[in-house]
Design a protein around this motif. Structure first.
Motif, PDB file in Angstrom:
ATOM      1  N   VAL A 125     -41.932  42.584 -47.519  1.00  0.00           N
ATOM      2  CA  VAL A 125     -40.817  43.254 -46.850  1.00  0.00           C
ATOM      3  C   VAL A 125     -40.696  42.626 -45.466  1.00  0.00           C
ATOM      4  O   VAL A 125     -41.679  42.601 -44.707  1.00  0.00           O
ATOM      5  N   ASN A 126     -39.526  42.111 -45.114  1.00  0.00           N
ATOM      6  CA  ASN A 126     -39.402  41.311 -43.900  1.00  0.00           C
ATOM      7  C   ASN A 126     -38.076  41.579 -43.180  1.00  0.00           C
ATOM      8  O   ASN A 126     -37.039  41.801 -43.826  1.00  0.00           O
ATOM      9  N   TYR A 127     -38.143  41.572 -41.848  1.00  0.00           N
ATOM     10  CA  TYR A 127     -36.915  41.514 -41.049  1.00  0.00           C
ATOM     11  C   TYR A 127     -36.967  40.254 -40.205  1.00  0.00           C
ATOM     12  O   TYR A 127     -37.931  40.030 -39.455  1.00  0.00           O
ATOM     13  N   GLN A 128     -35.950  39.419 -40.355  1.00  0.00           N
ATOM     14  CA  GLN A 128     -35.838  38.201 -39.561  1.00  0.00           C
ATOM     15  C   GLN A 128     -34.634  38.318 -38.634  1.00  0.00           C
ATOM     16  O   GLN A 128     -33.517  38.582 -39.082  1.00  0.00           O
ATOM     17  N   HIS A 129     -34.881  38.104 -37.344  1.00  0.00           N
ATOM     18  CA  HIS A 129     -33.798  38.098 -36.363  1.00  0.00           C
ATOM     19  C   HIS A 129     -33.664  36.670 -35.849  1.00  0.00           C
ATOM     20  O   HIS A 129     -34.623  36.115 -35.300  1.00  0.00           O
ATOM     21  N   THR A 130     -32.498  36.085 -36.029  1.00  0.00           N
ATOM     22  CA  THR A 130     -32.299  34.674 -35.714  1.00  0.00           C
ATOM     23  C   THR A 130     -31.440  34.509 -34.473  1.00  0.00           C
ATOM     24  O   THR A 130     -30.307  35.009 -34.415  1.00  0.00           O
ATOM     25  N   LEU A 131     -31.995  33.797 -33.486  1.00  0.00           N
ATOM     26  CA  LEU A 131     -31.290  33.476 -32.252  1.00  0.00           C
ATOM     27  C   LEU A 131     -30.677  32.089 -32.390  1.00  0.00           C
ATOM     28  O   LEU A 131     -31.336  31.170 -32.881  1.00  0.00           O
ATOM     29  N   THR A 132     -29.439  31.926 -31.955  1.00  0.00           N
ATOM     30  CA  THR A 132     -28.790  30.623 -32.007  1.00  0.00           C
ATOM     31  C   THR A 132     -28.739  30.006 -30.613  1.00  0.00           C
ATOM     32  O   THR A 132     -28.913  30.698 -29.606  1.00  0.00           O
ATOM     33  N   THR A 133     -28.485  28.712 -30.586  1.00  0.00           N
ATOM     34  CA  THR A 133     -28.400  27.994 -29.309  1.00  0.00           C
ATOM     35  C   THR A 133     -26.951  27.757 -28.890  1.00  0.00           C
ATOM     36  O   THR A 133     -26.692  27.053 -27.925  1.00  0.00           O
ATOM     37  N   ASN A 134     -26.018  28.308 -29.657  1.00  0.00           N
ATOM     38  CA  ASN A 134     -24.620  28.254 -29.245  1.00  0.00           C
ATOM     39  C   ASN A 134     -23.926  29.541 -29.684  1.00  0.00           C
ATOM     40  O   ASN A 134     -24.597  30.521 -30.022  1.00  0.00           O
ATOM     41  N   ASP A 135     -22.618  29.552 -29.719  1.00  0.00           N
ATOM     42  CA  ASP A 135     -21.878  30.781 -29.984  1.00  0.00           C
ATOM     43  C   ASP A 135     -20.977  30.617 -31.201  1.00  0.00           C
ATOM     44  O   ASP A 135     -19.840  31.091 -31.210  1.00  0.00           O
ATOM     45  N   TYR A 162     -28.044  36.741 -35.744  1.00  0.00           N
ATOM     46  CA  TYR A 162     -27.894  37.494 -36.984  1.00  0.00           C
ATOM     47  C   TYR A 162     -29.246  38.010 -37.456  1.00  0.00           C
ATOM     48  O   TYR A 162     -30.302  37.486 -37.084  1.00  0.00           O
ATOM     49  N   GLY A 163     -29.211  39.072 -38.245  1.00  0.00           N
ATOM     50  CA  GLY A 163     -30.410  39.656 -38.825  1.00  0.00           C
ATOM     51  C   GLY A 163     -30.395  39.534 -40.336  1.00  0.00           C
ATOM     52  O   GLY A 163     -29.338  39.416 -40.958  1.00  0.00           O
ATOM     53  N   PHE A 164     -31.593  39.551 -40.933  1.00  0.00           N
ATOM     54  CA  PHE A 164     -31.729  39.439 -42.387  1.00  0.00           C
ATOM     55  C   PHE A 164     -32.866  40.351 -42.830  1.00  0.00           C
ATOM     56  O   PHE A 164     -34.035  40.090 -42.551  1.00  0.00           O
ATOM     57  N   VAL A 165     -32.521  41.449 -43.497  1.00  0.00           N
ATOM     58  CA  VAL A 165     -33.499  42.389 -44.045  1.00  0.00           C
ATOM     59  C   VAL A 165     -33.711  42.028 -45.510  1.00  0.00           C
ATOM     60  O   VAL A 165     -32.737  41.964 -46.280  1.00  0.00           O
ATOM     61  N   SER A 166     -34.964  41.784 -45.913  1.00  0.00           N
ATOM     62  CA  SER A 166     -35.182  41.281 -47.274  1.00  0.00           C
ATOM     63  C   SER A 166     -36.419  41.890 -47.922  1.00  0.00           C
ATOM     64  O   SER A 166     -37.342  42.356 -47.247  1.00  0.00           O
TER      65      SER A 166
END
Length: 230
Positions: free
Chosen positions: A192-202, A215-219
């Motif tokens: 069971v995982n939550y990944q929160h991804t930060l980007t370097t642009n918009d 963005y987030g990804f609940v899996s």
């Protein structure tokens, strides 16, 4: 940057394969699963969408791992009479450390995994992690004239490159629930995982405004340990 990341991916795969076949006591695990992707972008009304992942991890210790992860999913949102849909692909190199690394378990992990109670084994496998990777956008958007004017008046703009590849930093928190014991550890695990991804642009939604998109990804998924000692 892209060439350097590709070389790092290839080097890590080579290291994992070489080490796994030389030392079965430090196995590779593979996993796959699905969940919901959530956008945190300029068009901030979230539309949860399905996403999938596959991964391979190399265990440096029973509680410390490095690995590769690939994702395919959709990010979608709306606002200001506008909307977007990004059918993205992503890949990253990541590391994870589990609570068991700090719980003072005996050096002989074979004895521990055979004797430990279920609660201890679950608590030992709560983890945090971080990594680095790339996201490939495939954005479709509809933008109202009102929102275009708003962006122009506030220093924003619409991206023209809706298929851009850019650098990201994924952060993970999760839990492996192991079952099927072997001498070195569980053969299977529910993840069971939550990944929160930060980007370097918009540019996850095709709109540039004041801050970078995320963005987030609940899996939920299944993991299987390869090359375990029986």
């Amino acid at each position: 940057m892209k060439k350097q990341l590709l070389c790092a991916f290839v080097a890590l795969l080579s290291l994992m394969a070489k080490t796994a076949f030389g030392q079965f006591s430090k196995p590779i695990s593979v996993g796959a699963g699905a969940g919901v992707a959530l956008n945190f972008t300029d068009l901030a009304n979230v539309e949860p969408k399905l996403a999938f992942y596959g991964e391979a991890d190399y265990l440096i210790t029973p509680y410390l791992s490095v690995g590769l992860r690939g994702e395919k999913g959709t990010l979608a949102g709306n606002g200001y009479d506008s909307e977007f849909k990004n059918r993205y692909f992503a890949g990253n190199i990541n590391g994870k450390i589990r609570i068991g690394q700090f719980m003072g378990h005996p050096d002989n992990y074979s004895y521990y995994t055979l004797e430990a109670n279920t609660l201890s084994r679950i608590l030992s496998n709560i983890y945090v992690g971080a990594g680095a990777g790339l996201v490939k956008n495939r954005i479709n958007r509809t933008t109202s004239s009102f929102y275009k004017d708003y962006l122009e008046n506030n220093g924003g703009e619409l991206f023209t490159d809706l298929g851009e590849i850019h650098f990201v930093v994924p952060l993970n928190i999760g839990l492996d629930i192991p079952f099927g014991r072997t001498l070195y550890g569980p053969q299977w695990a529910i993840n069971v995982n939550y990944q929160h991804t930060l980007t370097t642009n918009d540019n996850l939604d095709g709109v540039k405004n004041k801050s970078n998109d995320q963005y987030g990804f609940v899996s939920v998924g299944v993991k299987y340990a390869l090359f375990n000692r029986k």
